[in-house]
Design an enzyme around this catalytic site. Sequence first.
Site, PDB file in Angstrom:
ATOM      1  N   GLU A 175      -1.561 -12.954  14.083  1.00  0.00           N
ATOM      2  CA  GLU A 175      -1.944 -14.347  13.837  1.00  0.00           C
ATOM      3  C   GLU A 175      -2.804 -14.925  14.952  1.00  0.00           C
ATOM      4  O   GLU A 175      -3.573 -15.876  14.735  1.00  0.00           O
ATOM      5  CB  GLU A 175      -0.687 -15.225  13.674  1.00  0.00           C
ATOM      6  CG  GLU A 175       0.218 -14.818  12.519  1.00  0.00           C
ATOM      7  CD  GLU A 175       1.199 -13.712  12.896  1.00  0.00           C
ATOM      8  OE1 GLU A 175       1.035 -13.101  13.983  1.00  0.00           O
ATOM      9  OE2 GLU A 175       2.118 -13.454  12.109  1.00  0.00           O
ATOM     10  N   GLY A 198       0.830  -1.190   0.000  1.00  0.00           N
ATOM     11  CA  GLY A 198       0.000   0.000   0.000  1.00  0.00           C
ATOM     12  C   GLY A 198       0.862   1.236   0.000  1.00  0.00           C
ATOM     13  O   GLY A 198       2.078   1.173  -0.229  1.00  0.00           O
ATOM     14  N   VAL A 210       4.556   1.260   1.109  1.00  0.00           N
ATOM     15  CA  VAL A 210       4.828   0.188   2.068  1.00  0.00           C
ATOM     16  C   VAL A 210       4.952  -1.102   1.259  1.00  0.00           C
ATOM     17  O   VAL A 210       4.042  -1.473   0.517  1.00  0.00           O
ATOM     18  CB  VAL A 210       3.709   0.053   3.113  1.00  0.00           C
ATOM     19  CG1 VAL A 210       4.054  -1.054   4.115  1.00  0.00           C
ATOM     20  CG2 VAL A 210       3.480   1.369   3.838  1.00  0.00           C
TER      21      VAL A 210
END
Length: 306
Positions: free
Chosen positions: A151, A25, A32
Amino acid sequence: MSEEINLSNFGSEFLSNYEILDVLGCGMSGPVYLGLQKSLQRKVAIKYLDKLSPQAENLRSRFKREAQVLTSLSHPNIVEVLDTGLDGSTYFIVQRLLPGPSLADLIHDGQVLSLPDVLKIGCDVAEALAAAHSAQVIHRDIKPENIMADEDGRFLLLDFGLAISDTYCTALTKSGCTVGTLNYMAPEQLLGAAYSSEVDVYSFGTVLYLLLSGRLPFDVRKDPNPFRRTREKAESITATCSYELPASLVKLVDACLCIDPQARPANGGEVLSALKKIKKERHSPKTSQKPPQRSTSPKLFLITLI
């Protein structure tokens, strides 16, 4: 790669340590990238300063400040910086890669989260704010886009590009500087007045309001006058939430959105204590009844409740 990348923009030393895989992005200061840290063979997020930007000099200062702030903060709910430095004359920051989703992903199209999810996410973000505020750091851009899951379903606070210390922030805002994201800015932040950690508390209250009701207390897309919040109190969350809320949570959200910063919780630590107390009350025998929950999208099952 989903987007062509010109590797000639990177120096040989940088490319000897990192492989650029894709574009994730574009942030305020530049692109990024999804990268591979070759020494450990792990995927990372790489923020790279856009040196061609007309605001390059100002962005360079913000970029350096973000690197300094993040390396000084070590907390499970704040994104971890793995490396930072110069590639030639261009600054970069290497961060832990988070799989997401972001909080913005979860609430798209006015999605309302269940009360247990809101309390879990709220505590995660308040943990990050408590750590930042105890280190005299103000984030100044709390919003769903800057909150992302790892996660394990833990939500982390990202993007400290506007972060600054209490002392410097007060001096800066006296000169009339206004920074942040309009829908989440506190009244004093909008006015360019002196402010402290209470601006993060206001933004956090705005996020809670959005999670519970599916809408913002003040939305510049519908009301182009953002200064209305400097003189009008937000409508209570009880009028906009689709299910019954604990009185203590209503009181907390209303307090976070007070026009007067002195009437708000002073910092993330106070907000965190209040949220933990609300969670404890909900699980006590006297308050064990759960509110009705709206149906949610499959993405919501990515949240791990604790």
